[in-house]
Design a protein around this motif. Sequence first.
Motif, mmCIF file in Angstrom:
data_model
loop_
_atom_site.group_PDB
_atom_site.id
_atom_site.type_symbol
_atom_site.label_atom_id
_atom_site.label_comp_id
_atom_site.label_asym_id
_atom_site.label_seq_id
_atom_site.Cartn_x
_atom_site.Cartn_y
_atom_site.Cartn_z
ATOM 1 N N ASP A 1 0.856 -1.182 0.000
ATOM 2 C CA ASP A 1 0.000 0.000 0.000
ATOM 3 C C ASP A 1 0.894 1.233 0.000
ATOM 4 N N ALA B 1 0.182 4.297 0.091
ATOM 5 C CA ALA B 1 -0.397 5.491 0.698
ATOM 6 C C ALA B 1 0.581 6.113 1.692
ATOM 7 N N SER C 1 -3.557 5.136 -1.955
ATOM 8 C CA SER C 1 -3.597 3.662 -1.994
ATOM 9 C C SER C 1 -3.823 3.136 -3.402
#
Length: 451
Positions: free
Chosen positions: A287, A289, A390
């Motif tokens: 991920d 993010a 994400s």
Amino acid sequence: MSVVIRENILRHGLSAAAVVGAMLFIALLLAAAVEDLLQSKITTSVRANAQAHAFNWTDRFLSTTPSATSMIAEGAASEEDIRRISDPILLGGILHLQLFNKDGVPTFVTGNSDFDPSRAQTESALKVLEHKTPIVELFHMDHADHEELEELPEIANLDAHDAHDAHEAHGDHDGHESEEIPHAFAQAFLPAYSPSGELQGVIQVNVDVSHLMESLEMTFHQVGQYLIFGTLLIVLVPVAAFSFRAWQVMRANRQQLELNRFDRLTGILNRNAITDVLDSHFGPGKDPAGLGILFIDVDNFKQVNDRFGHQCGDQVLKHTAAALKANLPGDGHVVGRYGGDEFLVLCPQASMDDLRAVYSQMRASVRQPIDCHGTAFVTSLSIGAYVAQSEDTKRCALHAADLAVYEAKRRGRDQAVEYEPELGEKATHFSCPDERADGKTSLAPAPGAPA
């Protein structure tokens, strides 16, 4: 000639012969002692080099292979990861890979269709698990016959039986080999740790050290001729020559390793290395993010080269790289030279406020005057900032930062622009398709943006 004279001549002759013989004997002893010492130094140097290579490759394997943890624990790996670790280019001198779990049981091996996960635990893996220290051994395939190799502890995929199969496979029916197995290799057992510092198991790799070993042995052979046929006074000369030559070979080898990761001019990560770091954040199951990306371009760099010369241009690049590196927030944050005068800064777990603080310090630091041939001038940066989401792919995140830096240049340079969706709307070509299979990224400038 009298008997006394003959006796004196014989006595002096015997004395001279004894002295010459003693000198030769001492010279041979010294040569043998130096030979053992140099051979020991060769072994130590090659082992240290192989261990460093194995650690570098293992770190990259653990950080860029999504299924590394499951491969070590139970041998479970995706087909993509298996293809990646079987690619000769990506292996980079690694001949063989075997994984052991935290109990010392082998779970995964490359290149062996007969692998049985239930086979006995290996002694070397258990020692590494017990003492948490690496074990590195050197093997000379041309110095041992098959019977000798059978007496050695497990040499995964390169034991006597497999070595015999390799010779059979590579040779013709007359017994002549069309290809050779490695002249020498190092077998390294290394402890494998999770990102949290927990011992997961053991990674065993075989490293091809043939080139380095042959280079050192060739140099030693030349030096040995001087040692054997020289006198006591010149014994130290070839020793010094060998030491210098061995140092040159080792230095060249270290430089080659560094070139694979660091930019020669600035000393920071090169494009391949910074791309590897980027890949580790966007790999399968990752991920991205919170990954802060700063795309940085040196303003008016071409004019600096044209006006002051390439030497001053290089000085600007080194000054910029030093300023960026000095203002990295901490561990895990990296900077790399992405192109000629382009730099990429990656800041994990960052917000836009964090990026704003980082690029503000970097802009202030790079403004320190640069003196070139008695002329002082100040350079500036155009910076594009973006924090990955994400759903972003690597291409999408990089392109967003790239759009921001081109907007900074369009607005007059010497400023930082934080990516906003409106920038993507201005660039009609901007899109975020799935990542290409080859992982390449094409960063085209927004329409009308300055070069």
